[in-house]
Motif scaffolding. Structure first.
Motif, mmCIF file in Angstrom:
data_model
loop_
_atom_site.group_PDB
_atom_site.id
_atom_site.type_symbol
_atom_site.label_atom_id
_atom_site.label_comp_id
_atom_site.label_asym_id
_atom_site.label_seq_id
_atom_site.Cartn_x
_atom_site.Cartn_y
_atom_site.Cartn_z
ATOM 1 N N ILE A 243 21.708 43.132 38.941
ATOM 2 C CA ILE A 243 22.042 43.668 40.264
ATOM 3 C C ILE A 243 20.973 44.652 40.730
ATOM 4 C CG2 ILE A 243 23.765 45.026 41.537
ATOM 5 C CD1 ILE A 243 25.867 43.711 39.852
ATOM 6 N N MET B 210 37.761 47.402 36.024
ATOM 7 C CA MET B 210 37.365 46.646 34.828
ATOM 8 C C MET B 210 36.879 45.232 35.205
ATOM 9 S SD MET B 210 37.254 46.406 31.525
ATOM 10 C CE MET B 210 38.383 47.410 30.640
ATOM 11 N N MET B 211 37.597 44.602 36.156
ATOM 12 C CA MET B 211 37.170 43.268 36.606
ATOM 13 C C MET B 211 35.782 43.345 37.255
ATOM 14 S SD MET B 211 40.801 42.109 38.149
ATOM 15 C CE MET B 211 40.704 40.393 38.504
ATOM 16 N N THR B 212 35.542 44.429 37.989
ATOM 17 C CA THR B 212 34.230 44.596 38.620
ATOM 18 C C THR B 212 33.138 44.734 37.558
ATOM 19 O OG1 THR B 212 35.397 45.774 40.352
ATOM 20 C CG2 THR B 212 33.008 45.921 40.405
ATOM 21 N N THR C 213 33.240 34.197 36.371
ATOM 22 C CA THR C 213 34.170 35.316 36.118
ATOM 23 C C THR C 213 35.491 35.097 36.854
ATOM 24 O OG1 THR C 213 33.052 36.572 37.842
ATOM 25 C CG2 THR C 213 32.442 37.081 35.579
ATOM 26 N N PHE D 271 37.399 32.805 34.718
ATOM 27 C CA PHE D 271 37.845 33.533 33.523
ATOM 28 C C PHE D 271 39.118 34.337 33.826
ATOM 29 C CE2 PHE D 271 37.637 37.692 31.309
ATOM 30 C CZ PHE D 271 37.847 37.268 30.009
ATOM 31 N N PHE D 272 39.080 35.114 34.909
ATOM 32 C CA PHE D 272 40.252 35.944 35.229
ATOM 33 C C PHE D 272 41.439 35.090 35.678
ATOM 34 C CE2 PHE D 272 37.140 39.464 35.572
ATOM 35 C CZ PHE D 272 37.727 40.272 34.616
ATOM 36 N N ARG E 13 21.669 40.075 44.021
ATOM 37 C CA ARG E 13 22.091 39.983 42.634
ATOM 38 C C ARG E 13 21.935 38.546 42.144
ATOM 39 N NH1 ARG E 13 27.684 38.629 43.374
ATOM 40 N NH2 ARG E 13 28.312 39.039 45.517
ATOM 41 N N VAL F 6 33.214 43.512 34.564
ATOM 42 C CA VAL F 6 32.990 42.175 33.984
ATOM 43 C C VAL F 6 32.080 41.354 34.910
ATOM 44 C CG1 VAL F 6 34.102 40.008 33.297
ATOM 45 C CG2 VAL F 6 35.169 42.179 32.711
ATOM 46 N N ASN F 7 32.340 41.428 36.213
ATOM 47 C CA ASN F 7 31.488 40.697 37.169
ATOM 48 C C ASN F 7 30.041 41.182 37.112
ATOM 49 O OD1 ASN F 7 33.700 39.298 38.051
ATOM 50 N ND2 ASN F 7 34.089 40.595 39.811
ATOM 51 N N TYR F 8 29.854 42.488 37.027
ATOM 52 C CA TYR F 8 28.506 43.064 36.950
ATOM 53 C C TYR F 8 27.785 42.608 35.679
ATOM 54 C CZ TYR F 8 28.719 46.438 40.815
ATOM 55 O OH TYR F 8 28.768 47.027 42.045
ATOM 56 N N VAL G 104 27.532 39.987 34.086
ATOM 57 C CA VAL G 104 26.895 38.663 34.001
ATOM 58 C C VAL G 104 25.849 38.484 35.103
ATOM 59 C CG1 VAL G 104 28.821 37.524 32.829
ATOM 60 C CG2 VAL G 104 28.792 37.615 35.330
ATOM 61 N N GLN G 105 25.467 39.619 35.724
ATOM 62 C CA GLN G 105 24.492 39.520 36.816
ATOM 63 C C GLN G 105 23.400 40.586 36.685
ATOM 64 O OE1 GLN G 105 26.445 38.588 40.790
ATOM 65 N NE2 GLN G 105 28.148 39.453 39.664
ATOM 66 N N PHE H 67 22.764 35.700 38.959
ATOM 67 C CA PHE H 67 23.597 35.361 37.796
ATOM 68 C C PHE H 67 22.708 35.156 36.571
ATOM 69 C CE2 PHE H 67 25.960 32.324 35.148
ATOM 70 C CZ PHE H 67 27.119 33.049 34.966
ATOM 71 N N TRP I 88 32.264 43.877 47.281
ATOM 72 C CA TRP I 88 31.811 44.956 46.397
ATOM 73 C C TRP I 88 32.125 44.677 44.934
ATOM 74 C CZ3 TRP I 88 35.512 47.486 43.534
ATOM 75 C CH2 TRP I 88 36.834 47.300 43.925
ATOM 76 N N MET I 89 33.069 43.734 44.701
ATOM 77 C CA MET I 89 33.396 43.419 43.305
ATOM 78 C C MET I 89 32.403 42.444 42.687
ATOM 79 S SD MET I 89 37.548 43.278 43.138
ATOM 80 C CE MET I 89 37.664 43.122 41.368
ATOM 81 N N ALA I 90 31.459 41.950 43.485
ATOM 82 C CA ALA I 90 30.370 41.085 42.993
ATOM 83 C C ALA I 90 30.890 39.872 42.215
ATOM 84 C CB ALA I 90 29.397 41.915 42.137
ATOM 85 N N TRP I 91 31.829 39.133 42.815
ATOM 86 C CA TRP I 91 32.429 37.991 42.122
ATOM 87 C C TRP I 91 31.419 36.870 41.885
ATOM 88 C CZ3 TRP I 91 36.786 37.915 39.588
ATOM 89 C CH2 TRP I 91 37.779 38.835 39.913
ATOM 90 N N THR I 92 31.599 36.184 40.756
ATOM 91 C CA THR I 92 30.848 34.949 40.493
ATOM 92 C C THR I 92 31.883 33.880 40.124
ATOM 93 O OG1 THR I 92 30.625 35.324 38.131
ATOM 94 C CG2 THR I 92 28.903 36.260 39.527
#
Lengths: 287, 90
Positions: free
Chosen positions: A38, A27-29, B10, B13-14, A44, A31-33, A35-36, A46, B3-7
């Motif tokens: 890809i 789910m966190m992944t 976000t 936020f978390f 990728r 959310v990250n996707y 806003v980008q 933002f 792979w989780m593509a962090w920004t």
């Protein structure tokens, strides 16, 4: 003195780890996707809340959302009363009990894609029982070309597949009502309707809430059966949310947009489920 | 974790959500509270009110994005105020 012992929370830890890997981290992944933009894991960009704004104003997706709400409403409006009627007409004792229980369980054992295939054949106007019968009665039925017929077939298919679940849940609720209630009703010479209205229906309330919640969530996420039966057509008449999402994510490989869409989808299901859960527990607390 | 593509937004936020959960746990351990009835139509615990506040905040942000041209910080400000009201009097 402490009001309760918090040490039991450690027992939840294994489940928490499992849920973290199966739900929270994915789910966190997402959310990250969301806003980008890809293109591949290393390319990728933002885009902030752009995907959300685009999705919330996209008429194609809003149509799909409306279609989904109407579909879930129709499913509940048909399956819940029908399930209650079936449960009320099931035998209470004797050989008929296991027979009817097995008979009702059968549709639930059929995989979703097989249900779609079965109804693809049943709905055919040349060799299918449903399609042939309707055409023989003079109705111009063709689920492949007429949106109204496609909707009717998808709904009938869902009713065929899932009414059993509601009926079995209601039957278990009815079986748990003690005989003394019926004896008291007989002494008062209560009519069948009064017995249903004032004894059976109130006692079925919790079971019905579970049935409504399960059927809502399932029908709101429906994918395989309409996809196999109609492919979302004719046009987009039976294209529901999950199919639109799959087209976006896998067909167009638009991962950022699809992630934003799935989060909105998740929020709708979360809200409705929470409302049902609260109604259930609120009812328990009062009772 | 690539792979989780962090920004950064976000991650912030978390982190805020995780901090909220830790703070709520500590608060409840130090000063346990039971369910109570406020202006919401049901008796709620602190955790219930946090959940209701967060869910409402998500919908407020979506509504602002869908229906207005306001900058997102306006929605966030409304949500922070709403969350405080729900936690205190909800």
């Amino acid at each position: 003195m402490k009001p309760y012992n918090n040490k039991a929370w450690w027992l939840v830890l294994p489940v928490f780890v499992l849920v973290a890997f199966s739900a929270i981290i994915p789910m966190m992944t997402v959310v990250n996707y969301s806003v980008q933009d890809i293109f591949d894991p290393s390319t990728r960009y933002f885009v902030g809340t752009e995907w959300y704004r685009e999705i919330l104003t996209d008429p194609r997706l809003l149509d799909s959302l409306m279609r989904q709400f109407v579909y879930s409403f129709c499913v509940l409006a048909i399956e819940v009363p029908l399930g209650i009627i079936v449960a009320l007409s099931m035998p209470r004792r004797g050989l008929g009990v296991p027979f009817s229980l097995i008979l009702l369980s059968l549709p639930l054992l059929v995989p979703w894609n097989v249900v779609g295939t079965i109804w693809q054949i049943i709905g055919r106007e040349d060799i299918g029982l449903y399609g042939w019968t309707l055409n023989s009665l003079g109705l111009d039925y063709n689920y492949a070309s007429n949106p109204r017929d496609a909707w009717a077939t998808v709904l009938v298919m869902d009713v065929w597949h899932w009414t059993s679940l509601v009926a079995l849940l209601c039957y278990s609720g009815l079986r748990s009502i003690p005989d003394v209630y019926y004896q008291a009703a007989r002494i008062d010479r209560a009519s069948s309707w009064a017995v249903f209205r004032y004894i059976q229906l109130p006692k079925l309330k919790n079971v019905l809430l579970i049935a409504v919640m399960l059927r809502f969530m399932d029908s709101f996420m429906i994918y395989t059966e309409p996809f196999v039966l109609t492919g979302g057509g004719p046009g987009t008449a039976t294209t529901f949310l999950s199919q639109t999402l799959t087209q976006m994510a896998l067909g167009q490989f638009d991962l950022g947009r699809a992630a934003a869409f799935s989060l909105i989808y998740f929020l709708i299901i979360l809200l409705v489920t929470w409302v049902f859960y609260t109604a259930m527990t609120h009812n328990d607390n009062k009772g | 974790m690539g792979w989780m593509a962090w920004t950064l937004p976000t991650a912030l936020f978390f982190s805020a959500i995780a901090l909220m959960l830790v703070a709520m746990t500590v608060w409840q351990t130090v000063s346990p509270a039971r369910e109570r009835k406020g202006f919401l139509p049901l008796a709620t615990s602190r955790g219930d009110r946090l959940f209701i506040g967060l869910l409402a905040s998500a919908y407020v942000h979506l509504l602002v994005l869908a229906l207005t041209d306001w900058p997102l910080w306006v929605a966030t400000a409304i949500c922070v105020a709403g969350m405080a009201i729900i936690m205190k009097w909800g």
